[in-house]
Design a protein around this motif. Structure first.
Motif, PDB file in Angstrom:
ATOM      1  N   THR A 103     -39.166  44.478 -29.699  1.00  0.00           N
ATOM      2  CA  THR A 103     -38.213  43.907 -28.749  1.00  0.00           C
ATOM      3  C   THR A 103     -37.270  44.934 -28.123  1.00  0.00           C
ATOM      4  O   THR A 103     -36.447  44.579 -27.286  1.00  0.00           O
ATOM      5  N   GLY A 104     -37.384  46.197 -28.515  1.00  0.00           N
ATOM      6  CA  GLY A 104     -36.475  47.216 -28.009  1.00  0.00           C
ATOM      7  C   GLY A 104     -36.509  47.381 -26.505  1.00  0.00           C
ATOM      8  O   GLY A 104     -35.493  47.727 -25.892  1.00  0.00           O
ATOM      9  N   SER A 105     -37.659  47.141 -25.893  1.00  0.00           N
ATOM     10  CA  SER A 105     -37.772  47.276 -24.434  1.00  0.00           C
ATOM     11  C   SER A 105     -37.288  46.050 -23.704  1.00  0.00           C
ATOM     12  O   SER A 105     -37.242  46.041 -22.469  1.00  0.00           O
ATOM     13  N   GLY A 106     -36.942  45.001 -24.460  1.00  0.00           N
ATOM     14  CA  GLY A 106     -36.501  43.771 -23.823  1.00  0.00           C
ATOM     15  C   GLY A 106     -37.634  43.107 -23.071  1.00  0.00           C
ATOM     16  O   GLY A 106     -38.820  43.320 -23.329  1.00  0.00           O
ATOM     17  N   ASN A 107     -37.263  42.271 -22.118  1.00  0.00           N
ATOM     18  CA  ASN A 107     -38.279  41.681 -21.242  1.00  0.00           C
ATOM     19  C   ASN A 107     -38.870  42.781 -20.366  1.00  0.00           C
ATOM     20  O   ASN A 107     -38.156  43.690 -19.932  1.00  0.00           O
ATOM     21  N   PHE A 108     -40.156  42.683 -20.100  1.00  0.00           N
ATOM     22  CA  PHE A 108     -40.814  43.795 -19.411  1.00  0.00           C
ATOM     23  C   PHE A 108     -41.952  43.317 -18.514  1.00  0.00           C
ATOM     24  O   PHE A 108     -42.437  42.191 -18.630  1.00  0.00           O
ATOM     25  N   VAL A 109     -42.369  44.228 -17.647  1.00  0.00           N
ATOM     26  CA  VAL A 109     -43.592  44.082 -16.855  1.00  0.00           C
ATOM     27  C   VAL A 109     -44.350  45.392 -16.958  1.00  0.00           C
ATOM     28  O   VAL A 109     -43.756  46.469 -16.858  1.00  0.00           O
ATOM     29  N   SER A 110     -45.660  45.306 -17.153  1.00  0.00           N
ATOM     30  CA  SER A 110     -46.540  46.476 -17.145  1.00  0.00           C
ATOM     31  C   SER A 110     -47.571  46.281 -16.045  1.00  0.00           C
ATOM     32  O   SER A 110     -48.235  45.241 -15.991  1.00  0.00           O
ATOM     33  N   LEU A 111     -47.674  47.272 -15.161  1.00  0.00           N
ATOM     34  CA  LEU A 111     -48.614  47.203 -14.041  1.00  0.00           C
ATOM     35  C   LEU A 111     -49.723  48.237 -14.208  1.00  0.00           C
ATOM     36  O   LEU A 111     -49.438  49.419 -14.461  1.00  0.00           O
ATOM     37  N   ASP A 112     -50.961  47.809 -14.056  1.00  0.00           N
ATOM     38  CA  ASP A 112     -52.108  48.716 -14.056  1.00  0.00           C
ATOM     39  C   ASP A 112     -52.286  49.234 -12.639  1.00  0.00           C
ATOM     40  O   ASP A 112     -52.639  48.484 -11.719  1.00  0.00           O
ATOM     41  N   LEU A 113     -52.034  50.528 -12.436  1.00  0.00           N
ATOM     42  CA  LEU A 113     -52.122  51.140 -11.116  1.00  0.00           C
ATOM     43  C   LEU A 113     -53.479  51.771 -10.862  1.00  0.00           C
ATOM     44  O   LEU A 113     -53.709  52.349  -9.792  1.00  0.00           O
TER      45      LEU A 113
END
Length: 362
Positions: A243-253
């Motif tokens: 949970t250290g990064s909090g809410n997140f989004v990861s995008l595959d570029l």
């Protein structure tokens, strides 16, 4: 240099090939040299040189206090006393941020030469030189801005002991440095303040609720949108690796590159795994979730889709204005930044310098 007979030495390795990135008109290489001690005696590095592998030209040398600033003598974050030797079974890590003069490119390959002392037995200094290390031919991927407008301060500094740059995580059987080029973005006003109120409320920070943008066309790899945020800046933050990064989004570029956005506002994520996004599209809002010290956007590029499971990769921003910067993180939020004086505010295809203040296109 006295050296006779067979000498046990460090095992020298560079786990991740250096990749050039431009910062303020200079080509720079951020990478690490690992010094592993497999011998039965403590070994004490006293000088480290970086050489152009082709010409033998010395590019940089570190010894004394300069070496101490670049060297983690403990290996993988086990604290060791300054100037202590590297014990058997442990490793030291030398963190390099080599800068080359404007217009000069990084060499195609590097060599590393280490002078060291076996602290038990002989008092003489021995020397070991590693194999050539190829410099990656790729250039840092140029991205659109992750935010609009500004001013935004790019919070990172390679010298911080617990900054992104010097933290290694061993996840799924491999040690990686996901934050090698990570930046935390915090919005300021013209006086360098993070908020014009003294309430201590996260929602009053200039950063809070700002739009977060896709930096390139891509496919959403993963999201989290359910972690609550602290209401007040002074509330305790105690988070696990999950949970250290909090809410997140990861995008595959594509091409093995993933953009990671952290500390997002709960409920603000507008995208879902598998969804295609376009560069400049709003995907979320800046928040105060996870282990953030302020409402901020954590951004980094890596070769894996998770916060801690990839190696950090260099990136550049296609275009921004560099207004100036701070000498120390201590001034951020308290004093105005020092304005840029060279008349070269407009920067293209560069990574903003650490603790510099920039404006992105609206």
């Amino acid at each position: 240099m006295a050296q006779s007979g067979i000498q046990e030495s460090f095992d020298l390795s560079v786990p991740v090939p250096p990749t050039p990135v431009a910062i303020d008109g200079q080509a720079r290489l951020f990478y690490e040299l690992h010094l592993a001690n497999f011998s039965r005696r403590p070994l004490d590095p006293v000088r480290v040189e970086v050489l152009d592998a082709a010409s033998g030209k010395a590019l940089a040398a570190f010894e004394g206090e300069a070496l101490e600033r670049q060297l983690d003598r403990s290996g993988l974050q086990w604290r060791a006393e300054a100037l202590a030797p590297i014990e058997p079974g442990r490793r030291g890590i030398v963190f390099f941020e080599l800068a080359f003069p404007p217009g000069e490119s990084a060499p195609r390959a590097l060599r590393h030469r280490v002078d060291y002392r076996a602290v038990e037995g002989e008092a003489s200094i021995a020397q070991v030189e590693g194999a050539p290390v190829a410099v990656a031919g790729d250039v840092a991927m140029a991205l659109g801005p992750p935010l609009r407008g500004g001013p935004w301060v790019a919070i990172y500094d390679p010298a911080w002991e617990r900054g992104h740059r010097r933290v290694i995580y061993a996840i799924d059987g491999k040690a990686r440095m996901p934050g090698r080029f990570a930046v935390d973005w915090v919005k300021l006003d013209a006086d360098g303040r993070k908020s014009d109120r003294s309430s201590g409320l996260a929602g009053d920070a200039y950063s809070h609720g700002e739009d977060v943008l896709a930096v390139a066309d891509g496919v959403v790899a993963d999201v989290r949108n359910d972690l609550p945020e602290r209401r007040r800046l002074g509330e305790r933050s105690d988070h696990s690796l999950d949970t250290g990064s909090g809410n997140f989004v990861s995008l595959d570029l594509g091409g093995g590159r993933f953009a990671f956005y952290g500390h997002l506002r709960p409920g603000s994520v507008r995208v879902a795994p598998g969804q295609r996004v376009r560069k400049g599209q709003k995907i979320a809002e800046v928040g105060f979730t996870g282990s953030a010290s302020d409402p901020q956007l954590h951004f980094n590029l890596a070769d894996g889709p998770t916060a801690l499971g990839g190696e950090g990769l260099p990136f550049a921003i296609e275009r921004f204005r560099a207004l100036g910067g701070y000498e120390s993180i201590d001034g951020v939020g308290k004093t105005p930044w020092t304005p840029r004086s060279d008349g070269q505010e407009v920067r293209q295809r560069e990574l903003p310098a650490g603790i510099s203040v920039v404006v992105f296109p609206d």
